[in-house]
Design an enzyme around this catalytic site. Sequence first.
Site, PDB file in Angstrom:
ATOM      1  N   TYR A 182      -6.920   7.090   1.775  1.00  0.00           N
ATOM      2  CA  TYR A 182      -7.053   7.482   3.183  1.00  0.00           C
ATOM      3  C   TYR A 182      -5.678   7.969   3.672  1.00  0.00           C
ATOM      4  O   TYR A 182      -5.092   7.459   4.619  1.00  0.00           O
ATOM      5  CB  TYR A 182      -7.584   6.327   4.042  1.00  0.00           C
ATOM      6  CG  TYR A 182      -8.381   6.842   5.230  1.00  0.00           C
ATOM      7  CD1 TYR A 182      -9.596   7.483   5.046  1.00  0.00           C
ATOM      8  CD2 TYR A 182      -7.898   6.698   6.524  1.00  0.00           C
ATOM      9  CE1 TYR A 182     -10.319   7.986   6.123  1.00  0.00           C
ATOM     10  CE2 TYR A 182      -8.615   7.193   7.602  1.00  0.00           C
ATOM     11  CZ  TYR A 182      -9.823   7.835   7.390  1.00  0.00           C
ATOM     12  OH  TYR A 182     -10.535   8.328   8.451  1.00  0.00           O
ATOM     13  N   LEU A 183      -5.178   8.961   2.959  1.00  0.00           N
ATOM     14  CA  LEU A 183      -3.786   9.402   3.130  1.00  0.00           C
ATOM     15  C   LEU A 183      -3.529   9.980   4.518  1.00  0.00           C
ATOM     16  O   LEU A 183      -4.373  10.651   5.088  1.00  0.00           O
ATOM     17  CB  LEU A 183      -3.445  10.475   2.085  1.00  0.00           C
ATOM     18  CG  LEU A 183      -3.600  10.081   0.613  1.00  0.00           C
ATOM     19  CD1 LEU A 183      -3.057  11.207  -0.271  1.00  0.00           C
ATOM     20  CD2 LEU A 183      -2.917   8.765   0.280  1.00  0.00           C
TER      21      LEU A 183
ATOM     22  N   GLY B 242       2.302   9.541   6.745  1.00  0.00           N
ATOM     23  CA  GLY B 242       3.223   8.535   6.193  1.00  0.00           C
ATOM     24  C   GLY B 242       3.231   8.593   4.664  1.00  0.00           C
ATOM     25  O   GLY B 242       4.293   8.594   4.024  1.00  0.00           O
ATOM     26  N   HIS B 243       2.030   8.665   4.065  1.00  0.00           N
ATOM     27  CA  HIS B 243       1.952   8.776   2.602  1.00  0.00           C
ATOM     28  C   HIS B 243       2.565  10.097   2.130  1.00  0.00           C
ATOM     29  O   HIS B 243       3.247  10.146   1.104  1.00  0.00           O
ATOM     30  CB  HIS B 243       0.490   8.735   2.128  1.00  0.00           C
ATOM     31  CG  HIS B 243      -0.231   7.465   2.453  1.00  0.00           C
ATOM     32  ND1 HIS B 243      -1.263   7.412   3.350  1.00  0.00           N
ATOM     33  CD2 HIS B 243      -0.066   6.211   1.977  1.00  0.00           C
ATOM     34  CE1 HIS B 243      -1.726   6.176   3.422  1.00  0.00           C
ATOM     35  NE2 HIS B 243      -1.011   5.418   2.606  1.00  0.00           N
TER      36      HIS B 243
ATOM     37  N   GLY C 211       6.484   2.705   1.579  1.00  0.00           N
ATOM     38  CA  GLY C 211       6.761   2.898   3.002  1.00  0.00           C
ATOM     39  C   GLY C 211       7.382   1.643   3.610  1.00  0.00           C
ATOM     40  O   GLY C 211       7.001   0.523   3.267  1.00  0.00           O
TER      41      GLY C 211
ATOM     42  N   GLN D 177       6.578  -5.954   2.279  1.00  0.00           N
ATOM     43  CA  GLN D 177       6.110  -5.491   0.970  1.00  0.00           C
ATOM     44  C   GLN D 177       7.231  -4.778   0.229  1.00  0.00           C
ATOM     45  O   GLN D 177       7.467  -5.000  -0.963  1.00  0.00           O
ATOM     46  CB  GLN D 177       4.924  -4.547   1.161  1.00  0.00           C
ATOM     47  CG  GLN D 177       4.537  -3.773  -0.081  1.00  0.00           C
ATOM     48  CD  GLN D 177       3.247  -3.002   0.088  1.00  0.00           C
ATOM     49  OE1 GLN D 177       2.179  -3.571   0.099  1.00  0.00           O
ATOM     50  NE2 GLN D 177       3.334  -1.685   0.207  1.00  0.00           N
TER      51      GLN D 177
ATOM     52  N   ARG E  96      -5.309   2.097   8.918  1.00  0.00           N
ATOM     53  CA  ARG E  96      -6.130   1.230   9.781  1.00  0.00           C
ATOM     54  C   ARG E  96      -6.218   1.749  11.220  1.00  0.00           C
ATOM     55  O   ARG E  96      -7.049   1.261  11.978  1.00  0.00           O
ATOM     56  CB  ARG E  96      -5.587  -0.197   9.762  1.00  0.00           C
ATOM     57  CG  ARG E  96      -5.808  -0.879   8.416  1.00  0.00           C
ATOM     58  CD  ARG E  96      -5.507  -2.367   8.456  1.00  0.00           C
ATOM     59  NE  ARG E  96      -5.996  -3.036   7.269  1.00  0.00           N
ATOM     60  CZ  ARG E  96      -5.245  -3.344   6.211  1.00  0.00           C
ATOM     61  NH1 ARG E  96      -3.965  -3.027   6.190  1.00  0.00           N
ATOM     62  NH2 ARG E  96      -5.783  -3.961   5.174  1.00  0.00           N
TER      63      ARG E  96
END
Length: 283
Positions: free
Chosen positions: A32-33, A36-37, A147, A153, A187
């Site tokens: 679901y790019l 940001g990706h 990211g 993470q 999201r």
Amino acid sequence: MEILKTKSLMQEWARAKKKNSKTISFVPTMGYLHQGHISLLEKGKPLCDELVLSIFVNPSQFGPNEDLDAYPTDMENDLRLAEAAGVTAVFLPQKQDIYPQDYQTRISLDSLPHHLCGKCRPVHFGGVATVVTKLFNIVMPDVAIFGKKDYQQFQIIRRMTLDLDFDIEILGGEIVREPDGLAMSSRNAYLTADQRESALSLSRSVRKAAQAVARGEKNPGVIQTEITAFIQSFPQTSIDYISFCDPATLEPVKIIDKQILVALAVRVGKTRLIDNLLIDPPR
Ligand code: PAF
């Protein structure tokens, strides 16, 4: 652009590239790019000969009541964006290929996963560390890009890479924001128009924190009280945490006398959103 749907095809491809002395940049995602990706792909593209994107909604990083089944997907659009970004191979594994029936190994870290999001998502970072380890072994990258919206993470992957002696350079991509400041996230697709307004409370809060520190406020508690009231003034918000912490260890700080990370997670309706900012005190 090659589309590789199994672990063995991906490994074969990576081995062939390595044999020809090609280097590999890698951006792991759950699909679901969004921009940001794309910014991570753009960062990785010039660094190596090959650019690999993986799309895998990793079940082991979702808790029992989280949004695994509802996680948004749009494979056609993802592949179109990947091709436009210059991806040379997309890895699209199936769950059974990554976690076969007798699978039983999990990576754990001592302290980093227990702060911030780890408090309300106890299984999350173990699942992330595990799948990223597996993806590293399968894709064999020289450079991997994550990211910094998921700052915890990013720190966990950096730590794990050092601790486990992966010969991979880990790079962070800056948060990409919508024009009104909302941090881009897959999201965000869950938000209604009203919730989208309330979601702005996150980016505005981290900016408020930066302004307070710039004014000379050194007490995180004072800023936290201000931000809490601010977020609560938006409908449908519920705060998971607001943390003022050391950017490396993620331990909470008592006084702001060096660079800190302000990080927060807020539920807007049922959607859990995160944001963060590194803040330096005035000299
Ligand atoms: O950031 C993500 O999208 C995921 O946590 C990752 C790193 C792809 C692991 O599943």
